[in-house]
Design a protein around this motif. Structure first.
Motif, PDB file in Angstrom:
ATOM      1  N   LYS A 149     -44.854 -46.080  29.467  1.00 50.31           N
ATOM      2  CA  LYS A 149     -45.197 -46.375  28.076  1.00 50.31           C
ATOM      3  C   LYS A 149     -45.850 -45.169  27.405  1.00 50.31           C
ATOM      4  O   LYS A 149     -45.579 -44.881  26.233  1.00 50.31           O
ATOM      5  CB  LYS A 149     -46.113 -47.593  28.011  1.00 50.31           C
ATOM      6  N   GLN A 150     -46.663 -44.447  28.141  1.00 55.33           N
ATOM      7  CA  GLN A 150     -47.291 -43.249  27.584  1.00 55.33           C
ATOM      8  C   GLN A 150     -46.253 -42.171  27.293  1.00 55.33           C
ATOM      9  O   GLN A 150     -46.313 -41.490  26.267  1.00 55.33           O
ATOM     10  CB  GLN A 150     -48.350 -42.722  28.555  1.00 55.33           C
ATOM     11  N   ARG A 151     -45.292 -42.036  28.204  1.00 52.86           N
ATOM     12  CA  ARG A 151     -44.240 -41.046  27.987  1.00 52.86           C
ATOM     13  C   ARG A 151     -43.355 -41.436  26.808  1.00 52.86           C
ATOM     14  O   ARG A 151     -42.957 -40.577  26.007  1.00 52.86           O
ATOM     15  CB  ARG A 151     -43.404 -40.893  29.254  1.00 52.86           C
ATOM     16  N   ALA A 152     -43.051 -42.724  26.672  1.00 52.23           N
ATOM     17  CA  ALA A 152     -42.263 -43.183  25.520  1.00 52.23           C
ATOM     18  C   ALA A 152     -42.995 -42.880  24.221  1.00 52.23           C
ATOM     19  O   ALA A 152     -42.394 -42.423  23.243  1.00 52.23           O
ATOM     20  CB  ALA A 152     -41.985 -44.675  25.642  1.00 52.23           C
ATOM     21  N   THR A 153     -44.300 -43.112  24.203  1.00 53.28           N
ATOM     22  CA  THR A 153     -45.110 -42.819  23.024  1.00 53.28           C
ATOM     23  C   THR A 153     -45.062 -41.333  22.700  1.00 53.28           C
ATOM     24  O   THR A 153     -44.932 -40.936  21.532  1.00 53.28           O
ATOM     25  CB  THR A 153     -46.564 -43.263  23.254  1.00 53.28           C
ATOM     26  N   SER A 154     -45.151 -40.492  23.734  1.00 60.40           N
ATOM     27  CA  SER A 154     -45.101 -39.044  23.532  1.00 60.40           C
ATOM     28  C   SER A 154     -43.753 -38.609  22.976  1.00 60.40           C
ATOM     29  O   SER A 154     -43.683 -37.765  22.065  1.00 60.40           O
ATOM     30  CB  SER A 154     -45.371 -38.337  24.863  1.00 60.40           C
ATOM     31  N   ASN A 155     -42.676 -39.201  23.474  1.00 56.65           N
ATOM     32  CA  ASN A 155     -41.336 -38.847  22.985  1.00 56.65           C
ATOM     33  C   ASN A 155     -41.131 -39.297  21.542  1.00 56.65           C
ATOM     34  O   ASN A 155     -40.510 -38.597  20.744  1.00 56.65           O
ATOM     35  CB  ASN A 155     -40.273 -39.460  23.895  1.00 56.65           C
ATOM     36  N   ILE A 156     -41.646 -40.472  21.210  1.00 58.34           N
ATOM     37  CA  ILE A 156     -41.576 -40.956  19.830  1.00 58.34           C
ATOM     38  C   ILE A 156     -42.327 -40.001  18.904  1.00 58.34           C
ATOM     39  O   ILE A 156     -41.842 -39.655  17.820  1.00 58.34           O
ATOM     40  CB  ILE A 156     -42.148 -42.381  19.740  1.00 58.34           C
ATOM     41  N   ARG A 157     -43.468 -39.539  19.353  1.00 53.20           N
ATOM     42  CA  ARG A 157     -44.257 -38.605  18.542  1.00 53.20           C
ATOM     43  C   ARG A 157     -43.525 -37.272  18.374  1.00 53.20           C
ATOM     44  O   ARG A 157     -43.494 -36.695  17.283  1.00 53.20           O
ATOM     45  CB  ARG A 157     -45.618 -38.379  19.205  1.00 53.20           C
ATOM     46  N   SER A 158     -42.919 -36.785  19.456  1.00 58.82           N
ATOM     47  CA  SER A 158     -42.237 -35.487  19.381  1.00 58.82           C
ATOM     48  C   SER A 158     -41.018 -35.525  18.461  1.00 58.82           C
ATOM     49  O   SER A 158     -40.611 -34.495  17.916  1.00 58.82           O
ATOM     50  CB  SER A 158     -41.812 -35.040  20.785  1.00 58.82           C
ATOM     51  N   MET A 159     -40.456 -36.713  18.264  1.00 61.70           N
ATOM     52  CA  MET A 159     -39.322 -36.881  17.355  1.00 61.70           C
ATOM     53  C   MET A 159     -39.755 -37.252  15.948  1.00 61.70           C
ATOM     54  O   MET A 159     -38.921 -37.508  15.078  1.00 61.70           O
ATOM     55  CB  MET A 159     -38.371 -37.955  17.888  1.00 61.70           C
ATOM     56  N   GLY A 160     -41.064 -37.315  15.694  1.00 61.96           N
ATOM     57  CA  GLY A 160     -41.578 -37.624  14.365  1.00 61.96           C
ATOM     58  C   GLY A 160     -41.324 -39.057  13.936  1.00 61.96           C
ATOM     59  O   GLY A 160     -41.094 -39.333  12.751  1.00 61.96           O
ATOM     60  N   LEU A 161     -41.417 -39.991  14.888  1.00 60.86           N
ATOM     61  CA  LEU A 161     -41.062 -41.382  14.615  1.00 60.86           C
ATOM     62  C   LEU A 161     -42.262 -42.338  14.677  1.00 60.86           C
ATOM     63  O   LEU A 161     -42.073 -43.561  14.694  1.00 60.86           O
ATOM     64  CB  LEU A 161     -40.016 -41.854  15.643  1.00 60.86           C
ATOM     65  N   GLU A 162     -43.475 -41.791  14.681  1.00 62.06           N
ATOM     66  CA  GLU A 162     -44.646 -42.657  14.867  1.00 62.06           C
ATOM     67  C   GLU A 162     -44.708 -43.805  13.861  1.00 62.06           C
ATOM     68  O   GLU A 162     -45.071 -44.936  14.220  1.00 62.06           O
ATOM     69  CB  GLU A 162     -45.952 -41.842  14.756  1.00 62.06           C
ATOM     70  N   ASP A 163     -44.361 -43.533  12.621  1.00 67.51           N
ATOM     71  CA  ASP A 163     -44.468 -44.560  11.572  1.00 67.51           C
ATOM     72  C   ASP A 163     -43.351 -45.602  11.648  1.00 67.51           C
ATOM     73  O   ASP A 163     -43.384 -46.595  10.908  1.00 67.51           O
ATOM     74  CB  ASP A 163     -44.459 -43.909  10.188  1.00 67.51           C
ATOM     75  N   LEU A 164     -42.377 -45.369  12.530  1.00 67.94           N
ATOM     76  CA  LEU A 164     -41.216 -46.266  12.610  1.00 67.94           C
ATOM     77  C   LEU A 164     -41.193 -47.078  13.904  1.00 67.94           C
ATOM     78  O   LEU A 164     -40.230 -47.813  14.150  1.00 67.94           O
ATOM     79  CB  LEU A 164     -39.919 -45.449  12.510  1.00 67.94           C
ATOM     80  N   THR A 165     -42.240 -46.984  14.698  1.00 64.84           N
ATOM     81  CA  THR A 165     -42.225 -47.563  16.039  1.00 64.84           C
ATOM     82  C   THR A 165     -41.863 -49.043  16.041  1.00 64.84           C
ATOM     83  O   THR A 165     -41.098 -49.507  16.908  1.00 64.84           O
ATOM     84  CB  THR A 165     -43.593 -47.365  16.726  1.00 64.84           C
TER      85      THR A 165
END
Length: 235
Positions: A111-127
């Motif tokens: 889950k932490q790695r998924a969060t990191s990948n979402i952040r690296s793709m600039g998708l935090e606001d779309l989670t």
């Protein structure tokens, strides 16, 4: 040692051979673009290397400690897949399915790695957004984040900018280049965009009536690229 070695491959489907005697290898840190005419067998090659269909002949060997479960794959989407009714978070997490085995849940580290990948793709606001509500470019970044959950070694990308507008295409190429150059992830990408291949790739595999495998500079000097770039070298 090469991550992937393909030796004297023959490929096809429904008993019809479309590629014969193909040999190439991909080493850690390479950025290989597979180019060629429509119908030349680019997607068939990728599916065969991934083990999704058998070769008609020849050898495919993984090396340097790589296993099939450590390869991230971003395929071309079908209309049904674009309409998938899951959240961005669920889609990205599903990238771990190949490594979960029989576990019915995802670990904290996953889950932490998924969060990191979402952040690296600039998708935090779309989670928490539904995947099918996103634009084409956003969906591709979600799928890239998903593929990164499967690997930090090797990404297979099948026409990752297909159907995207020029601005989003440029951003997608930038993200892929960053993953290769800054994160050290090896990239194998099918592309119909010869100019982009010559701009970003370290190596080119050209298949079709003419077959070439080698460095970008060797491809530019081979004369084959001029058939697709109007005779001028792309820098």
């Amino acid at each position: 040692m090469a991550l992937i070695t393909c030796q004297d491959l023959s490929l096809g489907y429904d008993g019809r051979e479309i590629i014969r005697g193909l040999s190439f290898e991909v080493s850690r840190g390479d950025y290989l673009c597979i180019v060629g005419e429509n119908g030349s067998g680019k997607s068939t090659l990728m599916r065969t290397v991934l083990g999704l269909q058998p070769p008609l002949g020849g050898l495919i060997r993984l090396g340097d400690g790589l296993s099939m479960r450590e390869i991230g794959y971003l395929p071309q989407q079908t209309p049904i897949q674009r309409d998938f009714p899951a959240s961005v978070w669920e889609v990205v997490l599903s990238g771990f399915e190949g490594s979960c085995g029989l576990r019915p849940f995802y670990s904290r580290a996953e889950k932490q790695r998924a969060t990191s990948n979402i952040r690296s793709m600039g998708l935090e606001d779309l989670t928490r957004r539904c995947y099918r509500e996103l634009s084409g470019g956003q969906q591709q970044r979600v799928l890239l984040a998903r593929a990164l959950c499967a690997t930090d070694k090797l990404l297979f990308l099948d026409e990752p900018v297909s159907g995207l507008d020029p601005r989003v295409t440029t951003e997608m190429y930038r993200l892929i280049e960053q993953l290769n150059r800054e994160n050290g992830i090896t990239v194998i990408m099918i592309s119909h965009d010869i100019a982009a291949a010559l701009r970003y790739a370290s190596h080119i595999l050209h298949i079709g009536d003419t077959v070439f495998f080698g460095t970008r500079d060797a491809y530019l000097g081979s004369g084959i690229s001029s058939l697709f770039t109007g005779g001028g070298d792309e820098q």
